[in-house]
Design a protein around this motif. Structure first.
Motif, PDB file in Angstrom:
ATOM      1  N   GLY A  89     -12.399   7.276  -8.253  1.00 13.19           N
ATOM      2  CA  GLY A  89     -13.512   7.091  -7.341  1.00 13.19           C
ATOM      3  C   GLY A  89     -13.432   5.836  -6.497  1.00 13.19           C
ATOM      4  O   GLY A  89     -14.146   5.724  -5.493  1.00 13.19           O
ATOM      5  N   HIS A  90     -12.581   4.876  -6.883  1.00 15.03           N
ATOM      6  CA  HIS A  90     -12.605   3.590  -6.194  1.00 15.03           C
ATOM      7  C   HIS A  90     -11.234   3.095  -5.717  1.00 15.03           C
ATOM      8  O   HIS A  90     -11.178   2.174  -4.904  1.00 15.03           O
ATOM      9  N   LEU A  91     -10.140   3.663  -6.236  1.00 11.60           N
ATOM     10  CA  LEU A  91      -8.815   3.157  -5.866  1.00 11.60           C
ATOM     11  C   LEU A  91      -8.332   3.818  -4.585  1.00 11.60           C
ATOM     12  O   LEU A  91      -8.216   5.043  -4.513  1.00 11.60           O
ATOM     13  N   GLY A  92      -8.061   3.001  -3.563  1.00  7.61           N
ATOM     14  CA  GLY A  92      -7.534   3.524  -2.309  1.00  7.61           C
ATOM     15  C   GLY A  92      -6.057   3.216  -2.162  1.00  7.61           C
ATOM     16  O   GLY A  92      -5.493   2.430  -2.927  1.00  7.61           O
ATOM     17  N   ILE A  93      -5.446   3.842  -1.174  1.00  5.98           N
ATOM     18  CA  ILE A  93      -4.035   3.589  -0.867  1.00  5.98           C
ATOM     19  C   ILE A  93      -3.945   3.183   0.593  1.00  5.98           C
ATOM     20  O   ILE A  93      -4.271   3.960   1.487  1.00  5.98           O
ATOM     21  N   ASP A  94      -3.559   1.954   0.824  1.00  5.01           N
ATOM     22  CA  ASP A  94      -3.447   1.424   2.185  1.00  5.01           C
ATOM     23  C   ASP A  94      -1.991   1.486   2.623  1.00  5.01           C
ATOM     24  O   ASP A  94      -1.151   0.706   2.165  1.00  5.01           O
ATOM     25  N   THR A  95      -1.680   2.453   3.480  1.00  3.43           N
ATOM     26  CA  THR A  95      -0.293   2.636   3.924  1.00  3.43           C
ATOM     27  C   THR A  95      -0.009   1.909   5.238  1.00  3.43           C
ATOM     28  O   THR A  95       1.050   2.095   5.825  1.00  3.43           O
ATOM     29  N   ASP A  96      -0.924   1.089   5.692  1.00  3.92           N
ATOM     30  CA  ASP A  96      -0.722   0.325   6.920  1.00  3.92           C
ATOM     31  C   ASP A  96       0.245  -0.829   6.634  1.00  3.92           C
ATOM     32  O   ASP A  96      -0.111  -1.828   6.025  1.00  3.92           O
ATOM     33  N   THR A  97       1.495  -0.664   7.087  1.00  3.41           N
ATOM     34  CA  THR A  97       2.520  -1.665   6.780  1.00  3.41           C
ATOM     35  C   THR A  97       2.273  -2.989   7.489  1.00  3.41           C
ATOM     36  O   THR A  97       2.838  -4.013   7.097  1.00  3.41           O
ATOM     37  N   THR A  98       1.418  -2.984   8.528  1.00  5.20           N
ATOM     38  CA  THR A  98       1.147  -4.240   9.226  1.00  5.20           C
ATOM     39  C   THR A  98       0.360  -5.213   8.353  1.00  5.20           C
ATOM     40  O   THR A  98       0.295  -6.407   8.655  1.00  5.20           O
ATOM     41  N   LYS A  99      -0.256  -4.712   7.294  1.00  6.16           N
ATOM     42  CA  LYS A  99      -1.049  -5.570   6.419  1.00  6.16           C
ATOM     43  C   LYS A  99      -0.253  -6.108   5.237  1.00  6.16           C
ATOM     44  O   LYS A  99      -0.807  -6.745   4.353  1.00  6.16           O
ATOM     45  N   MET A 100       1.047  -5.851   5.222  1.00  3.13           N
ATOM     46  CA  MET A 100       1.870  -6.256   4.086  1.00  3.13           C
ATOM     47  C   MET A 100       2.159  -7.757   4.085  1.00  3.13           C
ATOM     48  O   MET A 100       2.512  -8.330   3.076  1.00  3.13           O
ATOM     49  N   LEU A 101       2.018  -8.366   5.254  1.00  2.00           N
ATOM     50  CA  LEU A 101       2.250  -9.810   5.375  1.00  2.00           C
ATOM     51  C   LEU A 101       0.951 -10.486   5.809  1.00  2.00           C
ATOM     52  O   LEU A 101       0.118  -9.891   6.489  1.00  2.00           O
ATOM     53  N   SER A 102       0.804 -11.722   5.434  1.00  2.00           N
ATOM     54  CA  SER A 102      -0.424 -12.464   5.698  1.00  2.00           C
ATOM     55  C   SER A 102      -0.730 -12.513   7.193  1.00  2.00           C
ATOM     56  O   SER A 102       0.158 -12.720   8.025  1.00  2.00           O
ATOM     57  N   GLU A 103      -2.015 -12.347   7.528  1.00  2.00           N
ATOM     58  CA  GLU A 103      -2.445 -12.421   8.921  1.00  2.00           C
ATOM     59  C   GLU A 103      -2.360 -13.843   9.467  1.00  2.00           C
ATOM     60  O   GLU A 103      -2.479 -14.047  10.677  1.00  2.00           O
ATOM     61  N   THR A 154       6.494   7.243 -27.916  1.00  2.00           N
ATOM     62  CA  THR A 154       6.739   6.224 -26.892  1.00  2.00           C
ATOM     63  C   THR A 154       6.169   6.653 -25.543  1.00  2.00           C
ATOM     64  O   THR A 154       5.537   5.860 -24.827  1.00  2.00           O
ATOM     65  N   PHE A 155       6.376   7.925 -25.164  1.00  2.00           N
ATOM     66  CA  PHE A 155       5.828   8.422 -23.911  1.00  2.00           C
ATOM     67  C   PHE A 155       4.296   8.369 -23.906  1.00  2.00           C
ATOM     68  O   PHE A 155       3.680   8.003 -22.901  1.00  2.00           O
ATOM     69  N   VAL A 156       3.682   8.729 -25.029  1.00  2.00           N
ATOM     70  CA  VAL A 156       2.219   8.688 -25.125  1.00  2.00           C
ATOM     71  C   VAL A 156       1.704   7.266 -24.936  1.00  2.00           C
ATOM     72  O   VAL A 156       0.743   7.008 -24.210  1.00  2.00           O
ATOM     73  N   VAL A 157       2.356   6.318 -25.604  1.00  2.00           N
ATOM     74  CA  VAL A 157       1.949   4.909 -25.494  1.00  2.00           C
ATOM     75  C   VAL A 157       2.092   4.426 -24.049  1.00  2.00           C
ATOM     76  O   VAL A 157       1.204   3.735 -23.517  1.00  2.00           O
ATOM     77  N   LEU A 158       3.191   4.784 -23.407  1.00  2.10           N
ATOM     78  CA  LEU A 158       3.401   4.361 -22.017  1.00  2.10           C
ATOM     79  C   LEU A 158       2.346   4.959 -21.092  1.00  2.10           C
ATOM     80  O   LEU A 158       1.813   4.276 -20.209  1.00  2.10           O
ATOM     81  N   LEU A 159       2.023   6.238 -21.292  1.00  2.00           N
ATOM     82  CA  LEU A 159       1.027   6.876 -20.436  1.00  2.00           C
ATOM     83  C   LEU A 159      -0.356   6.251 -20.619  1.00  2.00           C
ATOM     84  O   LEU A 159      -1.094   6.065 -19.647  1.00  2.00           O
ATOM     85  N   MET A 160      -0.699   5.924 -21.865  1.00  2.00           N
ATOM     86  CA  MET A 160      -1.991   5.271 -22.109  1.00  2.00           C
ATOM     87  C   MET A 160      -2.048   3.907 -21.412  1.00  2.00           C
ATOM     88  O   MET A 160      -3.029   3.565 -20.745  1.00  2.00           O
ATOM     89  N   GLY A 161      -1.005   3.131 -21.591  1.00  2.00           N
ATOM     90  CA  GLY A 161      -0.979   1.813 -20.950  1.00  2.00           C
ATOM     91  C   GLY A 161      -1.015   1.921 -19.448  1.00  2.00           C
ATOM     92  O   GLY A 161      -1.671   1.116 -18.763  1.00  2.00           O
ATOM     93  N   LEU A 162      -0.318   2.936 -18.897  1.00  2.00           N
ATOM     94  CA  LEU A 162      -0.300   3.126 -17.451  1.00  2.00           C
ATOM     95  C   LEU A 162      -1.692   3.483 -16.940  1.00  2.00           C
ATOM     96  O   LEU A 162      -2.123   2.996 -15.882  1.00  2.00           O
ATOM     97  N   ALA A 163      -2.398   4.340 -17.690  1.00  2.00           N
ATOM     98  CA  ALA A 163      -3.759   4.711 -17.295  1.00  2.00           C
ATOM     99  C   ALA A 163      -4.673   3.492 -17.266  1.00  2.00           C
ATOM    100  O   ALA A 163      -5.490   3.319 -16.354  1.00  2.00           O
ATOM    101  N   LEU A 164      -4.563   2.621 -18.269  1.00  2.00           N
ATOM    102  CA  LEU A 164      -5.388   1.411 -18.301  1.00  2.00           C
ATOM    103  C   LEU A 164      -4.996   0.442 -17.191  1.00  2.00           C
ATOM    104  O   LEU A 164      -5.851  -0.243 -16.613  1.00  2.00           O
ATOM    105  N   THR A 165      -3.715   0.385 -16.865  1.00  2.00           N
ATOM    106  CA  THR A 165      -3.266  -0.506 -15.784  1.00  2.00           C
ATOM    107  C   THR A 165      -3.770  -0.034 -14.432  1.00  2.00           C
ATOM    108  O   THR A 165      -4.092  -0.854 -13.551  1.00  2.00           O
ATOM    109  N   VAL A 166      -3.871   1.287 -14.252  1.00  2.00           N
ATOM    110  CA  VAL A 166      -4.435   1.819 -13.006  1.00  2.00           C
ATOM    111  C   VAL A 166      -5.889   1.360 -12.860  1.00  2.00           C
ATOM    112  O   VAL A 166      -6.334   0.955 -11.776  1.00  2.00           O
ATOM    113  N   GLY A 167      -6.639   1.417 -13.957  1.00  2.26           N
ATOM    114  CA  GLY A 167      -8.013   0.929 -13.920  1.00  2.26           C
ATOM    115  C   GLY A 167      -8.081  -0.552 -13.614  1.00  2.26           C
ATOM    116  O   GLY A 167      -8.949  -1.010 -12.850  1.00  2.26           O
TER     117      GLY A 167
END
Length: 877
Positions: free
Chosen positions: A41-55, A304-317
Motif C-alpha cells: 500500500g505504501h512502497l513506490g518505485i521511482d524509475t526516474d533516473t534523473t533523481k539518482m544523483l543529488s539535485e 534456508t529458502f524459507v528463512v531468506l524469504l521471511m527476512g526479505l519480506a521484513l526488509t521490504v517493510g
C-alpha cells in the motif's frame, strides 16, 4: 562486556523463545504478512533516473535550468526516417506526422524540423545566394521542359521532350541527360520484373547534392510518461511503435527507426529483463545444486529458502518505512540481502551438522551451533551494516538509499537467522544417522595445504598484490551508458550512426543566453573552437540577404511564366498512346545513334534502346489489361514525383520577408522562450563515439561557458559523481568496518588479518578490470557493496574459527566454517555468473566482475588468511 551481554541474550532466547518454536514461527509469519501488506500500500518505485544523483550537484542544476527554459526536448523520442529519394521521405514524414498528432492520449507534442507551410514557402531563402542563382539559371533553361510537361504530364510528353534533345542539334535539357537516360532504363527494367522504382525529380532538377534534398528526416516526439508505473514509457512507446509498424507496411521501401534517450532506456530495460530472465533460470538451477551439495540435505535447503524469504519480506517493510520508494539502484537490495543473508543461515546449518557428527543431541547440537556461530555472524552483520550505512552521505542518491535498506536488512537477516532458523530446525530436525555418514570431500593434504605451504602462499600473495597495485593507475570508469547496452538493438545502432555525423549528432551542447547580443557573441565564440563544427541560435533561422534572394525568386517566377499555382497530376493516358510513344521513342534513339554513333550519350542510348525493345517485346506476350497496368506503372515510376517537386518549387516562388516573429511557433519556442532566454547549440566536429573526442568537445565548450549542458555533460559528470561517491563511500565503509573490528577485538593484528581478504580481493579485482578490459561502469560498480560485505564476512568467519581452535588443529579448511564460506560465495557466484554470458553488456560486465571478486574472496579467505594468521606447525612428540 558486549560479548557477555550477547551471550546472556542467547541464553534467554534459548530458554524463553526456542521452547515455543511454533509460536515464534507463527508470530514471524504474521509480521511478514503485515510487512508485505504495508509495502503493497505504501512502497513506490521511482524509475526516474534523473533523481539518482543529488539535485545539489552543479551539472544537475545546469540541466534543470535548461529543462525549465526549454522543456520540449526533455524525455524525447527521435523518429528517424530514411528513403532512397527525398520525395518518399517526405511522404512518409507527412503520414507519420499526421498519425502522431492524432495520438493525443500518449503523445504530448510533435515537432518536425523543416516541415510545414512556412518552410514550403520560404525554404528557398535558406539557400546561399550563390546556390539560389545557380538554381535560377538551371530552371530558366528548363522553362520549355517545364512548360511542355505542364501541358502534357504523361509518358508521351516526357519521351517527346527527350526525343527533341537527342535528335535536335544544340538542344539541351536542364538536367544531365546521361543520368536521366539511365534512370529511364532502370524504370523500364523494374516495370518488367514488377519491382518498385521511383525517379526523383527533385534530385534531377535541384541536383543530387542539394542540402534541401536530404533523404533523412526526423520527428521529435514528447511522450506522456507515467512515473507511477514500473516502466513509465511502456504505454506511450507501444502506441508510437504501433503507428511506426503501420507506416512501414504503408511505405515498405522507407526505413523508419526510433531512438533517443527514452527509447534507449526502455530498450535497455527490455534487454535487461530478457537477459535477467534467461540468466535467472540457469542461476536458480546452479544455486539449488550448490546448496544441495553444500548442505547435503534437501530439508536444510528448503529451510534456508524459507528463512531468506521471511527476512526479505521484513526488509521490504523496512524499506517502505525508512525510504518509502525504490529506485533502479536500491531495487537490488534483494540481491544483496540474499547474497549476504544466506551466509548466516549456511554457517549455522553447517555447524549444526558438524556437531551432530560429534554425537551431540539434536537440541544440544542446535544450541551449541547458535552459541558458537552467533558471535561471528553478529560481527559480520555489524560490519556489513556499517559498510552499507557509510553510503548514506554520498551524492549518489540511488546508492545512498540502497545503503539504508541493505544496512537495515543485515540486522533483520541476523535476527531471523538466530531465531526462525533454529525454530525450524527444532520442528524439522536432521536425522543424526544420515549426518554421520558424511565423509571428507578431499584428501587430508588439501586441508593442511595453507599451513604446510604458508611461506610460498604469503610471498605469492604479496607479489600478486604488488603487481596489481601497478595496474591500479590504469583503472578507469566508462561513463558512457551507451557502452552498456545491447549493441544490436535498433535504438542504439541508430543513435551511434547519428553520432558519426556532424549535422545530426544528438550529442550537442547547449548554452543559455539572456539577450540577443549575448547569444550572437556566444555562438561566434563557440564556432571558433576547434572541436565545434557549428553553433546556431534562433537568429540562424532568419535568412540572410533576403532582398537579393527575393529579387531572384521574383525574376524566376516571371521567367517560368507558369499560369498555375499547382502542377497538374500525371495524365491517365491510354494504352495505345503509351505504346505509340515508346515505338516513336525507339525510332528516335536509333536515328540518333545512326547519325552520331560516337556522341557522349551513345552508351546510355544503346542501353536504353535495348531496354525499350525488351519492353515492347514483353508487351506482345501480355493481355491488354496487364499491358496497361505495366505501362501505367512505368509512367508513375518516371513522373510520379514530378508534381510534388514542382509544387514545392512553385510554393517557394511565393516567399516573402522572414522575420524572427514570423518563424513557426513550435520552432521559435525551442530556441527563444517567453522569458527572453536564447538557446545556443554547439555541434561537434568529431565523432563523439570516441571518449577522448567527447571530453575534448565538453572541455572546449566550457571555456566559453562553464554552465554548458546537455547529454554529453550529463553522461560525463554523472560518471564523475558516481566515481567520487563510491570513492568516499568505500573509504568510509573501510574506516567504519575497521573501527568496528578494533572495538570488538581490541587487537590490531586480528583486525588487520580479518581485513586482509577484503583488501587483497579489492586490489586484484580492480587490476582484473584493466587486464580483461572490463572497466568500471554504472552497472558493475553496484556489485562493490556486495563484494565488500562478503569479503569482510569471510575474513571474520575464518579468523574467529582459527582463534577458537587448539594450536595443533589448524586445518581450518576441514571445518564447517570453511565449508560455509565456500558454499556461501559459490551460491552468490552461481546467482550471477550466468549474467556474464548475456547480450546486455552492462549485465555481462557485472557478472564477470562479481565472479572474479567471489573467486578471489574464496582463495584469499581459505589460503592467504590462514597462511598469514597461523603459526608454523610444530612436530608432534
Amino acid at each position: 562486556m558486549m560479548g557477555a551481554r550477547f551471550g546472556i541474550w542467547l541464553e534467554k532466547m534459548e530458554r524463553n523463545v526456542l521452547h515455543f518454536p511454533k509460536t515464534l514461527i507463527l508470530l514471524v509469519l504474521m509480521l511478514c504478512a503485515l510487512s508485505l501488506h504495508y509495502a503493497a500500500g505504501h512502497l513506490g518505485i521511482d524509475t526516474d533516473t534523473t533523481k539518482m544523483l543529488s539535485e545539489e550537484l552543479p551539472f544537475r542544476q545546469d540541466r534543470e535550468r535548461l529543462v525549465a527554459a526549454f522543456p520540449q526536448d526533455e524525455q524525447a523520442v527521435l523518429v528517424v526516417i530514411d528513403a532512397e529519394i527525398p520525395e518518399k521521405t517526405t511522404e512518409a514524414l507527412s503520414y507519420l506526422g499526421e498519425r502522431f498528432r492524432a495520438e493525443e492520449q500518449h503523445i504530448e507534442s510533435v515537432f518536425i524540423p523543416g516541415e510545414g507551410e512556412f518552410f514550403d514557402r520560404h525554404g528557398l531563402l535558406y539557400l546561399k545566394l550563390e546556390e539560389l542563382n545557380e538554381l535560377a539559371d538551371t530552371l530558366a533553361e528548363a522553362q520549355p521542359f517545364v512548360g511542355t510537361l505542364a501541358e502534357d504530364n504523361s509518358l508521351k510528353g516526357l519521351l517527346s521532350i527527350i526525343e527533341l534533345a537527342i535528335t535536335t542539334e544544340g538542344r539541351e535539357l536542364p538536367v544531365d541527360l546521361n543520368p536521366l537516360l539511365e534512370k529511364i532504363s532502370q524504370a523500364m527494367r523494374a516495370a518488367q520484373t514488377g519491382e518498385q522504382y521511383q525517379l526523383s525529380w527533385q534530385q534531377m532538377i535541384f541536383g543530387g547534392d542539394a542540402k534541401m534534398l536530404t533523404t533523412q528526416r526526423f520527428i521529435v516526439l514528447q511522450p506522456k510518461l507515467d512515473y507511477s508505473a514500473l516502466v513509465p514509457t511502456e504505454r506511450a512507446l507501444t502506441s508510437i511503435r504501433t503507428i511506426v509498424e503501420e507506416a512501414k507496411a504503408q511505405f515498405p521501401d522507407v526505413r523508419i527507426r526510433l531512438t533517443g534517450e527514452v527509447v534507449l532506456e526502455h530498450d535497455e530495460l527490455e534487454s535487461v529483463e530478457s537477459s535477467a530472465t534467461m540468466a535467472s533460470i540457469f542461476s536458480l538451477i546452479l544455486v539449488c545444486l550448490t546448496l544441495l551439495i553444500g548442505l547435503r540435505s534437501l530439508r536444510l535447503v528448503l529451510i534456508t529458502f524459507v528463512v531468506l524469504l521471511m527476512g526479505l519480506a521484513l526488509t521490504v517493510g523496512f524499506a517502505t518505512f525508512a525510504i518509502g520508494h525504490l529506485n533502479l539502484i536500491s531495487i537490488s537490495f534483494a540481491v544483496l540481502y540474499i547474497g549476504i543473508g544466506v551466509d548466516y543461515a549456511i554457517q549455522i546449518s553447517l555447524r549444526y551438522r558438524e556437531l551432530l557428527r560429534q554425537n551431540f543431541t539434536q537440541f544440544q547440537a542446535l544450541m551449541e551451533a547458535v552459541h558458537k556461530v552467533a558471535p561471528s555472524i553478529a560481527l559480520c552483520a555489524l560490519t556489513a551494516a556499517a559498510g552499507f550505512f557509510s553510503f548514506m552521505p554520498t551524492a549518489y542518491v540511488g546508492v545512498s538509499e540502497l545503503g539504508v535498506i541493505a544496512g537495515g536488512g543485515m540486522f533483520i537477516a541476523l535476527i531471523i537467522s538466530l531465531t526462525v532458523l533454529p525454530a525450524l530446525l527444532i520442528l524439522f530436525p536432521l536425522n543424526p544417522a544420515t549426518v554421520k555418514l558424511d565423509r571428507s570431500t578431499f584428501p587430508q593434504w588439501v586441508y593442511h595445504f595453507p599451513m604446510q605451504h604458508r611461506t610460498a602462499i604469503k610471498w605469492t600473495a604479496i607479489s600478486l598484490t604488488l603487481v596489481s597495485l601497478a595496474f591500479l593507475t590504469q583503472v578507469r570508469f566508462d561513463f558512457n551508458p551507451l557502452n552498456l547496452r545491447d549493441p544490436d538493438s535498433e535504438s542504439l545502432s541508430t543513435f551511434r550512426e547519428l553520432l558519426d555525423t556532424k549535422q545530426t549528432s544528438p550529442f550537442t551542447l547547449t548554452v543559455l543566453a539572456h539577450s540577443k547580443e549575448e547569444a550572437e557573441q556566444t555562438a561566434q565564440r563557440l564556432a571558433a573552437l576547434g572541436s565545434v563544427e557549428n553553433a546556431i541560435t534562433v537568429l540562424n533561422f532568419v535568412p540572410e540577404n533576403q532582398e537579393e534572394k527575393l529579387a531572384v525568386l521574383q525574376d524566376l517566377s516571371l521567367m517560368l511564366g507558369l499560369p498555375i499555382s499547382t502542377f497538374p497530376p500525371v495524365l491517365d493516358d491510354t494504352l495505345e498512346n503509351h505504346k505509340q510513344a515508346l515505338e516513336r521513342f525507339l525510332t528516335r534513339i536509333e536515328e540518333s545513334l545512326a547519325a552520331d554513333p560516337a556522341n557522349v550519350l551513345a552508351g546510355s542510348l544503346r542501353q536504353l534502346r535495348d531496354d525499350v525493345k525488351r519492353l515492347l517485346k514483353a508487351l506482345e506476350t501480355l493481355p491488354e489489361a496487364k499491358q496497361a497496368a505495366l505501362l501505367d506503372q512505368l509512367q508513375n515510376s518516371l513522373l510520379g514525383t514530378l508534381k510534388t517537386s514542382m509544387d514545392r518549387l512553385l510554393q517557394g516562388l511565393l516567399a516573402d520577408v522572414v522575420s524572427l516573429d514570423a518563424l513557426p511557433k513550435d520552432l521559435l519556442e525551442r530556441w527563444l522562450n517567453a522569458a527572453g532566454v536564447y538557446r545556443v547549440q554547439a555541434f561537434p566536429r568529431k565523432n563523439l563515439n570516441d571518449h577522448e573526442n567527447l571530453k575534448e568537445f565538453i572541455a572546449d565548450v566550457r571555456t566559453v561557458s562553464i554552465n554548458a549542458t546537455d547529454l554529453p555533460v550529463i553522461y560525463l559528470e554523472s560518471g564523475n559523481a558516481v566515481v567520487e561517491a563510491f570513492q568516499k563511500a568505500l573509504i568510509g565503509a573501510l574506516l567504519a568496518i575497521s573501527i568496528v573490528l578494533l572495538v570488538m577485538h581490541r587487537n590490531i593484528k586480528d583486525a588487520s588479518l580479518i581485513l586482509l581478504p577484503l583488501l587483497m580481493m579489492s586490489i586484484l579485482t580492480a587490476a582484473s578490470t584493466v587486464l580483461l578490459d572490463n572497466p568500471f561502469n554504472f552497472a558493475n560498480i553496484i556489485v562493490i557493496p556486495l563484494l565488500m560485505g562478503l569479503g569482510v564476512n569471510s575474513g571474520i568467519y575464518i579468523m574467529l574459527r582459527l582463534r577458537a581452535m587448539p594450536d595443533r588443529e589448524q586445518d581450518v579448511l576441514n571445518t564447517s566454517t570453511a565449508r560455509a564460506v565456500v558454499f556461501c560465495n559459490l551460491t552468490t557466484l552461481c546467482s550471477f555468473v550466468s549474467m556474464a554470458f548475456t547480450p546486455h553488456l552492462g549485465l555481462a560486465s557485472m557478472g564477470l566482475l562479481l565472479s572474479i571478486g567471489l573467486i578471489l574472496i574464496i582463495l584469499t579467505s581459505l589460503l592467504v588468511l590462514p597462511a598469514f594468521a597461523c603459526k608454523p606447525l610444530k612436530p608432534s612428540s
